[in-house]
Design a protein around this motif. Structure first.
Motif, PDB file in Angstrom:
ATOM      1  N   UNK A 198       0.837  -1.204   0.000  1.00 16.75           N
ATOM      2  CA  UNK A 198       0.000   0.000   0.000  1.00 16.75           C
ATOM      3  C   UNK A 198       0.871   1.253   0.000  1.00 16.75           C
ATOM      4  N   UNK A 199       1.913   1.248   0.851  1.00 18.22           N
ATOM      5  CA  UNK A 199       2.819   2.397   0.899  1.00 18.22           C
ATOM      6  C   UNK A 199       3.514   2.585  -0.431  1.00 18.22           C
ATOM      7  N   UNK A 200       3.984   1.462  -0.998  1.00 17.99           N
ATOM      8  CA  UNK A 200       4.732   1.547  -2.251  1.00 17.99           C
ATOM      9  C   UNK A 200       3.852   2.141  -3.344  1.00 17.99           C
ATOM     10  N   UNK A 201       2.581   1.749  -3.366  1.00 15.86           N
ATOM     11  CA  UNK A 201       1.713   2.263  -4.425  1.00 15.86           C
ATOM     12  C   UNK A 201       1.370   3.731  -4.204  1.00 15.86           C
ATOM     13  N   UNK A 202       1.223   4.122  -2.942  1.00 16.07           N
ATOM     14  CA  UNK A 202       0.970   5.543  -2.670  1.00 16.07           C
ATOM     15  C   UNK A 202       2.171   6.370  -3.120  1.00 16.07           C
ATOM     16  N   UNK A 203       3.367   5.885  -2.784  1.00 13.25           N
ATOM     17  CA  UNK A 203       4.571   6.599  -3.181  1.00 13.25           C
ATOM     18  C   UNK A 203       4.713   6.591  -4.707  1.00 13.25           C
ATOM     19  N   UNK A 204       4.311   5.472  -5.316  1.00 11.57           N
ATOM     20  CA  UNK A 204       4.375   5.380  -6.774  1.00 11.57           C
ATOM     21  C   UNK A 204       3.486   6.444  -7.408  1.00 11.57           C
ATOM     22  N   UNK A 205       2.324   6.682  -6.819  1.00 15.31           N
ATOM     23  CA  UNK A 205       1.431   7.696  -7.391  1.00 15.31           C
ATOM     24  C   UNK A 205       2.037   9.086  -7.274  1.00 15.31           C
ATOM     25  N   UNK A 206       2.772   9.317  -6.162  1.00 14.93           N
ATOM     26  CA  UNK A 206       3.439  10.609  -6.034  1.00 14.93           C
ATOM     27  C   UNK A 206       4.472  10.778  -7.150  1.00 14.93           C
ATOM     28  N   UNK A 207       5.223   9.710  -7.411  1.00 13.65           N
ATOM     29  CA  UNK A 207       6.260   9.818  -8.444  1.00 13.65           C
ATOM     30  C   UNK A 207       5.637   9.990  -9.823  1.00 13.65           C
ATOM     31  N   UNK A 208       4.514   9.299 -10.041  1.00 15.45           N
ATOM     32  CA  UNK A 208       3.829   9.474 -11.322  1.00 15.45           C
ATOM     33  C   UNK A 208       3.354  10.911 -11.478  1.00 15.45           C
ATOM     34  N   UNK A 209       2.839  11.475 -10.385  1.00 17.36           N
ATOM     35  CA  UNK A 209       2.374  12.864 -10.446  1.00 17.36           C
ATOM     36  C   UNK A 209       3.549  13.790 -10.726  1.00 17.36           C
ATOM     37  N   UNK A 210       4.679  13.494 -10.086  1.00 18.57           N
ATOM     38  CA  UNK A 210       5.876  14.299 -10.298  1.00 18.57           C
ATOM     39  C   UNK A 210       6.284  14.266 -11.771  1.00 18.57           C
ATOM     40  N   UNK A 211       6.114  13.100 -12.398  1.00 19.68           N
ATOM     41  CA  UNK A 211       6.463  12.965 -13.812  1.00 19.68           C
ATOM     42  C   UNK A 211       5.359  13.519 -14.709  1.00 19.68           C
ATOM     43  N   UNK A 212       4.292  14.037 -14.097  1.00 20.48           N
ATOM     44  CA  UNK A 212       3.269  14.698 -14.889  1.00 20.48           C
ATOM     45  C   UNK A 212       2.094  13.828 -15.275  1.00 20.48           C
ATOM     46  N   UNK A 213       1.865  12.736 -14.534  1.00 21.98           N
ATOM     47  CA  UNK A 213       0.713  11.885 -14.838  1.00 21.98           C
ATOM     48  C   UNK A 213      -0.324  12.031 -13.732  1.00 21.98           C
ATOM     49  N   UNK A 214      -1.580  12.336 -14.082  1.00 24.87           N
ATOM     50  CA  UNK A 214      -2.614  12.506 -13.073  1.00 24.87           C
ATOM     51  C   UNK A 214      -2.966  11.183 -12.398  1.00 24.87           C
ATOM     52  N   UNK A 215      -3.567  11.293 -11.193  1.00 26.89           N
ATOM     53  CA  UNK A 215      -3.838  10.124 -10.370  1.00 26.89           C
ATOM     54  C   UNK A 215      -4.679   9.062 -11.041  1.00 26.89           C
ATOM     55  N   UNK A 216      -5.634   9.479 -11.881  1.00 22.72           N
ATOM     56  CA  UNK A 216      -6.553   8.448 -12.390  1.00 22.72           C
ATOM     57  C   UNK A 216      -5.898   7.497 -13.395  1.00 22.72           C
ATOM     58  N   UNK A 217      -4.755   7.872 -13.978  1.00 22.09           N
ATOM     59  CA  UNK A 217      -4.135   6.946 -14.931  1.00 22.09           C
ATOM     60  C   UNK A 217      -3.250   5.922 -14.221  1.00 22.09           C
ATOM     61  N   UNK A 218      -3.065   6.080 -12.892  1.00 29.89           N
ATOM     62  CA  UNK A 218      -2.144   5.187 -12.188  1.00 29.89           C
ATOM     63  C   UNK A 218      -2.589   3.737 -12.251  1.00 29.89           C
ATOM     64  N   UNK A 219      -3.895   3.490 -12.432  1.00 32.38           N
ATOM     65  CA  UNK A 219      -4.353   2.108 -12.443  1.00 32.38           C
ATOM     66  C   UNK A 219      -4.561   1.595 -13.863  1.00 32.38           C
ATOM     67  N   UNK A 220      -4.082   2.332 -14.850  1.00 33.46           N
ATOM     68  CA  UNK A 220      -4.176   1.839 -16.227  1.00 33.46           C
ATOM     69  C   UNK A 220      -2.967   0.960 -16.553  1.00 33.46           C
ATOM     70  N   UNK A 221      -3.110   0.164 -17.612  1.00 37.97           N
ATOM     71  CA  UNK A 221      -2.006  -0.673 -18.086  1.00 37.97           C
ATOM     72  C   UNK A 221      -1.275   0.065 -19.208  1.00 37.97           C
TER      73      UNK A 221
END
Ligand SMILES: Nc1ncnc2c1ncn2[C@@H]1O[C@H](COP(=O)(O)OP(=O)(O)O)[C@@H](O)[C@H]1O
Ligand SMILES: [Mg+2]
Lengths: 373, 263
Positions: free
Chosen positions: B119-142
């Motif tokens: 759970x922590x890893x995925x939360x942190x992953x979403x932060x990094x994705x946001x940092x790279x410019x990807x919004x939260x809703x795409x985090x669960x896409x393939x």
């Protein structure tokens, strides 16, 4: 100098101390979870004692103070070095208005039912698609047959090489071994009746009618259907199939027909080789265990085994080949853009084609028996 | 600025050959701590091959590659894995794991190496994705459900997952829109300034060279022709370099980076 990070609290005053980096993530996480979620507006936060900071630590910090606070860091903590403020601000701005994706609530019973339903419907869909695809392949074949310029001879010869020639040794070896095993079984069972001479008939019957074609077909299902699925599936993942379409080419004509035709040529040849080497295996066992010489063996073959057994066996080969190739190609087309999907469809194509081969062989055995062929 | 310091990565006499085809011969290159090194060169001059041999994916035909003062190809597997964890690599075509969602892609190294709970890893992953410019809703896409530019961003987020010391980026801004590419340049600079990263940046994007790179290395005729500050490289007497920096695009990028000199 490493110093694990922690939070120092005096009343409403929070001091962030030490290294906030990935190695201390677990400890910092615990510390954050222990704290009640408090109003950051009512507290003052001092970041000057913060030492090393990486993006993992910054993410934790953001949980503590909120994204908006970080986005406004230039006003809130102007005493920090510019570079650190830039990182925290960038992170804050990226995470403002960035809610986590809404997770679907898990409903175990419901999901199980839904999956079962999907599975059942999938089986039906599979047959439906297979029939449709067979129709498409036959239609394309019928059209291209009149246009010799559209025959993909080079591609077909390459496929023939891979599916036919390269499979020869393994088919020959396997059928040889099975032929020997069948002869041993026959010799053992028939010895009690004193009719071991009929071992010859048993081996010849088995291999001409059933085992030659069945073993070759099962081998090709495992060896070639999987290859077709993996090849076309990788092409699908890589958008090569889309490229073929946009170039105005027909993937069925370009990719499927050569494979299907090559398969329909190779399997009869492999079947013939399988029959021969199975019978050879039987003959060797007869020679060793039953003292039936090769000449005697051949004489019995000539006397007792009419040609129609051979034809019955061989006639099934093109049909099996067609189905194996079509299933392999169709499963390849069904791959959707992931490596896992390539694996799933490769498995499915092997299972389906072996299943179809054995099922059809059983039906054909009944049919030929009733017809007295 | 950093020329006096010890290089973090030291490549000496590197040769890479594929059969008869020689890609590098006697190539020397240094990457200093905290610098952003732009690597340019025509298509097929071996920029990706150089990157792959430095990160240890390709055994060089000859030469030495020292990373953090150690000879990477000679290290035993355990030590190599320890060194490789200090690298973050963005591959030219993204190389995301197609069977995992974006957040799982980024969370994987966090779970495996940093030992975070999922759970922590995925939360942190979403932060990094946001940092790279990807919004939260795409985090669960393939990955198959993404555009090429989004794949690049997600690949950057994965490269940043373990907060590496050295970042290898292979044409990161190819496929990004100009606004996204400019944001990318700023992000790399911000990260370098705040975290002290060193960046090995293969690029064709002249704007990135002007905006982000401290030094530029030009690959040509199987070697590094020159590796220095941009103005020195641009002034080098070489036909390819001249065409590259003083062609229409090169001039446009120069003007964009030096608005005060525009007529
Ligand atoms: N695995 C390989 N086998 C053979 N040749 C290769 C391989 N990888 C790269 N090459 C060759 O090396 C050269 C450089 O490739 P690459 O580093 O990908 O170029 P670029 O500078 O555009 O990134 C090319 O000529 C390519 O054909
Ligand atoms: Mg490349």
């Amino acid at each position: 100098m490493k110093e694990p990070g922690y939070i120092d609290q005096h009343g409403n005053h929070l001091t962030i101390v030490g290294d906030w980096t990935l190695p201390y993530y677990a400890a910092l996480r615990l510390e954050l979870d222990r704290r009640p979620r408090h109003e950051t507006t009512a507290t003052t936060i001092d970041l000057t004692k913060l030492r090393a900071l990486d993006t993992a630590g910054a993410a934790l910090l953001m949980e503590l103070v909120g994204a908006r606070w970080l986005a406004e860091i230039d006003e809130r903590a102007p005493e920090l070095p510019t570079t650190r403020r830039a990182l925290l601000r960038t992170l804050g701005e990226a995470m403002i208005d960035n809610p986590p994706p809404s997770a679907r609530p898990g409903r175990p019973l419901w999901d199980t039912l839904a999956r079962t339903g999907q599975h059942v419907e999938g089986i039906w869909q599979q047959q439906y698609q297979l029939l449709g695809f067979i129709g498409q392949v036959l239609a394309t074949l019928a059209v291209t047959a009149w246009w010799p310029r559209r025959w993909r001879l080079t591609s077909m010869v390459a496929q023939l090489h891979q599916t036919g020639l390269n499979a020869l040794p393994i088919v020959a070896l396997l059928t040889f071994l099975v032929g020997a095993v069948v002869a041993f079984l026959g010799a053992t069972v028939l010895r009690d009746f004193g009719t071991t001479i009929y071992t010859v008939n048993l081996v010849a019957f088995a291999f001409l009618r059933e085992f030659g074609v069945l073993l070759a077909a099962i081998l090709l299902a495992g060896r070639t259907a999987s290859a077709f699925t993996a090849q076309l599936g990788a092409m699908k993942v890589n958008e090569e199939l889309d490229a073929v379409r946009t170039l105005g080419l027909d993937p069925i004509e370009l990719l499927v027909l050569p494979r299907v035709l090559a398969m329909m040529l190779s399997l009869p040849i492999l079947t013939f080789v399988g029959m021969l080497s199975g019978i050879l295996g039987g003959a060797l066992v007869c020679l060793q265990a039953l003292d039936i010489s090769l000449i005697q063996f051949l004489a019995i073959l000539q006397r007792d085994i009419p040609l129609n057994h051979f034809l019955v066996g061989l006639a099934k080969a093109p049909l099996f080949a067609f189905l194996i190739a079509v299933i392999g190609c169709l499963e390849g087309f069904k791959v959707s853009g992931s490596a896992q999907s390539v694996g799933e469809h490769t498995t499915s194509s092997v299972v389906q084609s072996i299943f179809v081969v054995i099922l059809l062989d059983a039906v054909a055995a009944l049919f030929f028996m009733e017809m007295g062929w | 600025m950093s020329a006096s310091r010890e290089p973090l990565i030291r490549v000496r006499g590197l040769a890479n050959r594929f059969g008869q085809h020689s890609v590098h011969e006697n190539l020397d290159l240094d990457l200093y701590p905290g610098e952003i090194l732009g690597v340019v060169g025509g298509s097929g001059t071996g920029k990706s091959v150089l990157l792959r041999s430095i990160v240890g994916l390709l055994r060089p035909s000859a030469g030495r590659i020292e990373v953090f003062g150690e000879d990477l190809p000679q290290l035993p597997a355990r030590d190599r894995s320890r060194v490789e964890r200090r690298f973050g690599v963005l591959f030219q075509r993204g190389a995301l794991f197609t069977s995992l969602t974006l957040q799982e892609n980024v969370a994987l190294p966090l779970i495996e190496h940093a030992g975070l709970p999922r759970a922590d890893a995925e939360a942190l992953a979403r932060v990094k994705l946001a940092l790279a410019g990807l919004p939260g809703e795409v985090a669960i896409l393939y990955p198959a459900e993404l555009s090429g530019g989004m794949i690049k961003r997600a690949a950057l987020a994965r490269a940043l997952a373990l907060d590496p010391e050295v970042l290898f980026l292979d044409e990161p801004t190819a496929g990004l829109d100009p606004i996204g590419a400019a944001a990318f340049d700023r992000l790399i600079l911000t990260l370098r300034d705040a975290l002290g990263l060193s960046v090995f940046l293969v690029t064709h994007d002249l704007d990135t060279l002007y905006a982000a790179c401290d030094r530029v290395a030009v690959l040509s005729r199987r070697r590094v022709r020159v590796a220095d500050r941009l103005d020195i490289v641009a002034a080098t007497d070489d036909e390819w370099i001249h065409d590259y920096f003083h062609g229409p695009r090169g001039r446009a990028a120069y003007r964009a980076a030096h608005p005060e000199e525009s007529p």
